[in-house]
Design a protein around this motif. Structure first.
Motif, PDB file in Angstrom:
ATOM      1  N   HIS A 173       6.388   6.455  -1.059  1.00 56.22           N
ATOM      2  CA  HIS A 173       6.200   7.278  -2.250  1.00 56.22           C
ATOM      3  C   HIS A 173       7.406   8.174  -2.504  1.00 56.22           C
ATOM      4  CE1 HIS A 173       3.974  10.648  -4.521  1.00 56.22           C
ATOM      5  NE2 HIS A 173       4.235   9.677  -5.363  1.00 56.22           N
ATOM      6  N   HIS A 174       7.977   8.724  -1.455  1.00 56.26           N
ATOM      7  CA  HIS A 174       9.153   9.578  -1.612  1.00 56.26           C
ATOM      8  C   HIS A 174      10.306   8.792  -2.234  1.00 56.26           C
ATOM      9  CE1 HIS A 174      12.201  12.593  -0.750  1.00 56.26           C
ATOM     10  NE2 HIS A 174      12.920  11.647  -0.163  1.00 56.26           N
ATOM     11  N   LEU A 175      10.536   7.575  -1.751  1.00 54.12           N
ATOM     12  CA  LEU A 175      11.610   6.745  -2.306  1.00 54.12           C
ATOM     13  C   LEU A 175      11.295   6.348  -3.746  1.00 54.12           C
ATOM     14  CD1 LEU A 175      14.275   5.252  -1.852  1.00 54.12           C
ATOM     15  CD2 LEU A 175      12.941   3.305  -0.989  1.00 54.12           C
ATOM     16  N   TYR A 176      10.047   6.032  -4.015  1.00 50.83           N
ATOM     17  CA  TYR A 176       9.615   5.660  -5.371  1.00 50.83           C
ATOM     18  C   TYR A 176       9.864   6.807  -6.346  1.00 50.83           C
ATOM     19  CZ  TYR A 176       6.278   3.998  -8.964  1.00 50.83           C
ATOM     20  OH  TYR A 176       5.671   3.575 -10.132  1.00 50.83           O
ATOM     21  N   GLU A 177       9.479   8.019  -5.968  1.00 54.25           N
ATOM     22  CA  GLU A 177       9.715   9.184  -6.822  1.00 54.25           C
ATOM     23  C   GLU A 177      11.203   9.402  -7.063  1.00 54.25           C
ATOM     24  OE1 GLU A 177       6.394  12.579  -6.501  1.00 54.25           O
ATOM     25  OE2 GLU A 177       7.530  12.277  -4.647  1.00 54.25           O
ATOM     26  N   LYS A 178      11.982   9.275  -6.023  1.00 51.04           N
ATOM     27  CA  LYS A 178      13.424   9.478  -6.147  1.00 51.04           C
ATOM     28  C   LYS A 178      14.037   8.455  -7.096  1.00 51.04           C
ATOM     29  CE  LYS A 178      17.511  10.226  -3.239  1.00 51.04           C
ATOM     30  NZ  LYS A 178      18.023  10.232  -1.836  1.00 51.04           N
ATOM     31  N   TYR A 179      13.615   7.218  -6.970  1.00 51.26           N
ATOM     32  CA  TYR A 179      14.112   6.135  -7.842  1.00 51.26           C
ATOM     33  C   TYR A 179      13.735   6.401  -9.298  1.00 51.26           C
ATOM     34  CZ  TYR A 179      14.536   1.443  -9.849  1.00 51.26           C
ATOM     35  OH  TYR A 179      14.857   0.374 -10.647  1.00 51.26           O
ATOM     36  N   LEU A 180      12.490   6.785  -9.541  1.00 48.59           N
ATOM     37  CA  LEU A 180      12.038   7.026 -10.911  1.00 48.59           C
ATOM     38  C   LEU A 180      12.746   8.220 -11.535  1.00 48.59           C
ATOM     39  CD1 LEU A 180       8.180   6.400 -10.721  1.00 48.59           C
ATOM     40  CD2 LEU A 180       9.956   4.850 -11.530  1.00 48.59           C
ATOM     41  N   ARG A 181      12.970   9.263 -10.758  1.00 50.62           N
ATOM     42  CA  ARG A 181      13.692  10.425 -11.290  1.00 50.62           C
ATOM     43  C   ARG A 181      15.101  10.043 -11.720  1.00 50.62           C
ATOM     44  NH1 ARG A 181      11.167  13.302  -6.983  1.00 50.62           N
ATOM     45  NH2 ARG A 181      13.066  13.078  -5.723  1.00 50.62           N
ATOM     46  N   SER A 218      14.340   9.422 -15.885  1.00 56.11           N
ATOM     47  CA  SER A 218      14.227  10.873 -16.022  1.00 56.11           C
ATOM     48  C   SER A 218      13.771  11.261 -17.425  1.00 56.11           C
ATOM     49  CB  SER A 218      15.577  11.528 -15.719  1.00 56.11           C
ATOM     50  OG  SER A 218      15.495  12.918 -15.881  1.00 56.11           O
ATOM     51  N   GLY A 219      12.714  12.091 -17.486  1.00 55.97           N
ATOM     52  CA  GLY A 219      12.216  12.571 -18.768  1.00 55.97           C
ATOM     53  C   GLY A 219      11.358  11.595 -19.539  1.00 55.97           C
ATOM     54  N   GLY A 220      11.124  10.407 -18.976  1.00 58.21           N
ATOM     55  CA  GLY A 220      10.351   9.406 -19.704  1.00 58.21           C
ATOM     56  C   GLY A 220       8.884   9.386 -19.371  1.00 58.21           C
ATOM     57  N   GLY A 221       8.447  10.286 -18.500  1.00 57.54           N
ATOM     58  CA  GLY A 221       7.036  10.328 -18.132  1.00 57.54           C
ATOM     59  C   GLY A 221       6.738   9.615 -16.831  1.00 57.54           C
ATOM     60  N   MET A 222       7.552   8.593 -16.486  1.00 59.52           N
ATOM     61  CA  MET A 222       7.322   7.856 -15.246  1.00 59.52           C
ATOM     62  C   MET A 222       7.789   8.636 -14.021  1.00 59.52           C
ATOM     63  SD  MET A 222       8.298   3.901 -16.104  1.00 59.52           S
ATOM     64  CE  MET A 222       7.857   3.391 -14.450  1.00 59.52           C
ATOM     65  N   ASP A 223       8.629   9.654 -14.226  1.00 56.19           N
ATOM     66  CA  ASP A 223       9.222  10.357 -13.096  1.00 56.19           C
ATOM     67  C   ASP A 223       8.287  11.390 -12.477  1.00 56.19           C
ATOM     68  OD1 ASP A 223       9.428  11.711 -15.478  1.00 56.19           O
ATOM     69  OD2 ASP A 223      11.279  12.745 -14.971  1.00 56.19           O
ATOM     70  N   GLU A 224       7.027  11.433 -12.927  1.00 57.84           N
ATOM     71  CA  GLU A 224       6.043  12.360 -12.364  1.00 57.84           C
ATOM     72  C   GLU A 224       4.947  11.592 -11.629  1.00 57.84           C
ATOM     73  OE1 GLU A 224       6.390  15.567 -12.422  1.00 57.84           O
ATOM     74  OE2 GLU A 224       8.172  15.567 -13.696  1.00 57.84           O
ATOM     75  N   ALA A 225       5.312  10.487 -10.987  1.00 57.50           N
ATOM     76  CA  ALA A 225       4.324   9.602 -10.374  1.00 57.50           C
ATOM     77  C   ALA A 225       3.758  10.207  -9.095  1.00 57.50           C
ATOM     78  CB  ALA A 225       4.948   8.250 -10.083  1.00 57.50           C
ATOM     79  N   ASP A 226       2.442  10.399  -9.061  1.00 52.68           N
ATOM     80  CA  ASP A 226       1.807  10.872  -7.833  1.00 52.68           C
ATOM     81  C   ASP A 226       1.266   9.677  -7.049  1.00 52.68           C
ATOM     82  OD1 ASP A 226      -0.511  10.086  -9.146  1.00 52.68           O
ATOM     83  OD2 ASP A 226      -1.163  12.137  -9.592  1.00 52.68           O
ATOM     84  N   ALA A 227       0.528   9.932  -6.009  1.00 52.92           N
ATOM     85  CA  ALA A 227       0.036   8.860  -5.144  1.00 52.92           C
ATOM     86  C   ALA A 227      -0.855   7.876  -5.903  1.00 52.92           C
ATOM     87  CB  ALA A 227      -0.719   9.453  -3.959  1.00 52.92           C
ATOM     88  N   SER A 228      -1.703   8.387  -6.783  1.00 53.26           N
ATOM     89  CA  SER A 228      -2.583   7.494  -7.531  1.00 53.26           C
ATOM     90  C   SER A 228      -1.790   6.638  -8.508  1.00 53.26           C
ATOM     91  CB  SER A 228      -3.655   8.297  -8.277  1.00 53.26           C
ATOM     92  OG  SER A 228      -3.070   9.174  -9.222  1.00 53.26           O
ATOM     93  N   GLY A 230       0.807  -1.203   0.000  1.00 52.74           N
ATOM     94  CA  GLY A 230       0.000   0.000   0.000  1.00 52.74           C
ATOM     95  C   GLY A 230       0.845   1.259   0.000  1.00 52.74           C
ATOM     96  N   TYR A 231       0.156   2.345  -0.152  1.00 50.31           N
ATOM     97  CA  TYR A 231       0.798   3.650  -0.238  1.00 50.31           C
ATOM     98  C   TYR A 231       1.057   4.225   1.135  1.00 50.31           C
ATOM     99  CZ  TYR A 231       1.228   8.693  -0.861  1.00 50.31           C
ATOM    100  OH  TYR A 231       1.665   9.986  -0.803  1.00 50.31           O
ATOM    101  N   ASN A 232       2.231   4.838   1.304  1.00 47.03           N
ATOM    102  CA  ASN A 232       2.439   5.807   2.376  1.00 47.03           C
ATOM    103  C   ASN A 232       3.474   6.816   1.893  1.00 47.03           C
ATOM    104  OD1 ASN A 232       5.091   4.856   3.018  1.00 47.03           O
ATOM    105  ND2 ASN A 232       4.245   3.338   4.444  1.00 47.03           N
ATOM    106  N   ALA A 233       3.615   7.898   2.596  1.00 49.72           N
ATOM    107  CA  ALA A 233       4.469   8.996   2.131  1.00 49.72           C
ATOM    108  C   ALA A 233       5.933   8.582   2.038  1.00 49.72           C
ATOM    109  CB  ALA A 233       4.312  10.198   3.066  1.00 49.72           C
ATOM    110  N   GLU A 234       6.394   7.763   2.979  1.00 50.14           N
ATOM    111  CA  GLU A 234       7.796   7.324   2.978  1.00 50.14           C
ATOM    112  C   GLU A 234       8.099   6.499   1.729  1.00 50.14           C
ATOM    113  OE1 GLU A 234      10.814   5.155   6.115  1.00 50.14           O
ATOM    114  OE2 GLU A 234       8.786   4.338   5.858  1.00 50.14           O
ATOM    115  N   LEU A 270       1.518  -0.407  -8.679  1.00 51.53           N
ATOM    116  CA  LEU A 270       2.145  -1.398  -7.807  1.00 51.53           C
ATOM    117  C   LEU A 270       1.164  -2.327  -7.111  1.00 51.53           C
ATOM    118  CD1 LEU A 270       4.908   0.856  -6.186  1.00 51.53           C
ATOM    119  CD2 LEU A 270       5.119  -0.688  -8.145  1.00 51.53           C
ATOM    120  N   THR A 271      -0.089  -1.951  -7.007  1.00 50.80           N
ATOM    121  CA  THR A 271      -1.045  -2.765  -6.263  1.00 50.80           C
ATOM    122  C   THR A 271      -2.296  -3.009  -7.097  1.00 50.80           C
ATOM    123  OG1 THR A 271      -2.155  -0.869  -5.213  1.00 50.80           O
ATOM    124  CG2 THR A 271      -0.208  -1.771  -4.099  1.00 50.80           C
ATOM    125  N   ALA A 272      -3.079  -3.986  -6.649  1.00 51.07           N
ATOM    126  CA  ALA A 272      -4.389  -4.263  -7.231  1.00 51.07           C
ATOM    127  C   ALA A 272      -5.248  -4.857  -6.124  1.00 51.07           C
ATOM    128  CB  ALA A 272      -4.277  -5.244  -8.399  1.00 51.07           C
TER     129      ALA A 272
END
Length: 238
Positions: free
Chosen positions: A106-114, A118-128, A100-104, A134-136
């Motif tokens: 998500h922060h690591l996920y964003e950092k990893y994607l950036r 970078s620049g591929g569209g995946m690096d702008e991932a918000d909570a949704s 599931g989602y939590n801020a911690e 990642l989940t279903a």
């Protein structure tokens, strides 16, 4: 999984994520099917993979490069490089956590994607985006959290099915390159499968000669799925 009970859809051609000069298409099991949780295990056995709420299989008109692969848990023994990885990360703790989602996370996920996309569209991932990818709601998912003390260094998104684990996605601290956290995560998934008495860890798709996929062949014995069924990779290569 019978064709008269489960509908398959084919996606429109889209840009291939591995070869810039190719297009790709997928077969997707009906995402509205009420029994997706029951179909997941048999679908894995047939080479399908989960992304978000979709079970898909690459089915491109002019390319068959994507080959389903899995680790034979009972026969797997870490090689020297993998043993060094385990030793190097002996100070880390791995925690089986609810998905599931939590801020911690998500922060690591964003950092990893950036760092990785970078620049591929995946690096702008918000909570949704995090939740959707990642989940279903029907998926038997847990998050293996990799921690150095209280600091979150990585998350291995892992689906636990009746006859195996599926390594869905791993994201980790990009600054910790010396730890080889991607390799460490797979080794932890193999160990989790062993503890639970599960015979396979499914690694998704392997592409021969592709630098992003080459790491998978180091987890021997590995099996690949061919038209004749699952075969040992070494045997298949010949």
């Amino acid at each position: 999984m019978r064709s008269d009970r489960v509908r398959l859809f084919q996606t429109l051609p889209h840009a291939c994520g591995y070869f810039a000069d190719r297009t790709a298409q997928n077969l997707v099991i009906d995402p509205a099917a009420p029994q997706l949780d029951q179909l997941y295990g048999p679908a894995l056995e047939r080479g399908f993979r989960r992304a978000g709420g979709h079970l898909y299989y690459p089915y491109c008109s002019s390319c068959r490069a994507c080959t389903p692969c899995r680790i034979d848990v009972e026969r797997f023994t870490p090689d020297r490089t993998q043993k060094r990885c385990l030793k190097r990360n002996a100070d880390l703790t791995v925690i089986e956590s609810m998905a599931g989602y939590n801020a911690e996370r998500h922060h690591l996920y964003e950092k990893y994607l950036r760092h990785r996309h970078s620049g591929g569209g995946m690096d702008e991932a918000d909570a949704s985006d995090f939740r959707r990818f990642l989940t279903a709601p029907w998926s038997p998912t847990l998050f293996l959290e990799i921690r150095e003390g209280s600091r979150l260094l990585g998350v291995a998104v892992t689906d636990v099915c009746l006859h195996g684990l599926s390594a869905v996605y791993t994201f980790f601290e990009p600054e910790e390159t010396g730890r080889s956290l991607g390799t460490f995560a797979i080794l932890q998934q193999v160990e989790l499968a062993r503890r639970r008495g599960l015979p396979w860890v499914y690694l998704g798709f392997w592409i021969e000669g592709h630098p992003k996929m080459d790491y998978k062949r180091r987890f021997q014995p590995m099996q690949v799925r061919t038209a004749e069924g699952w075969r040992d990779w070494n045997t298949e290569k010949g």
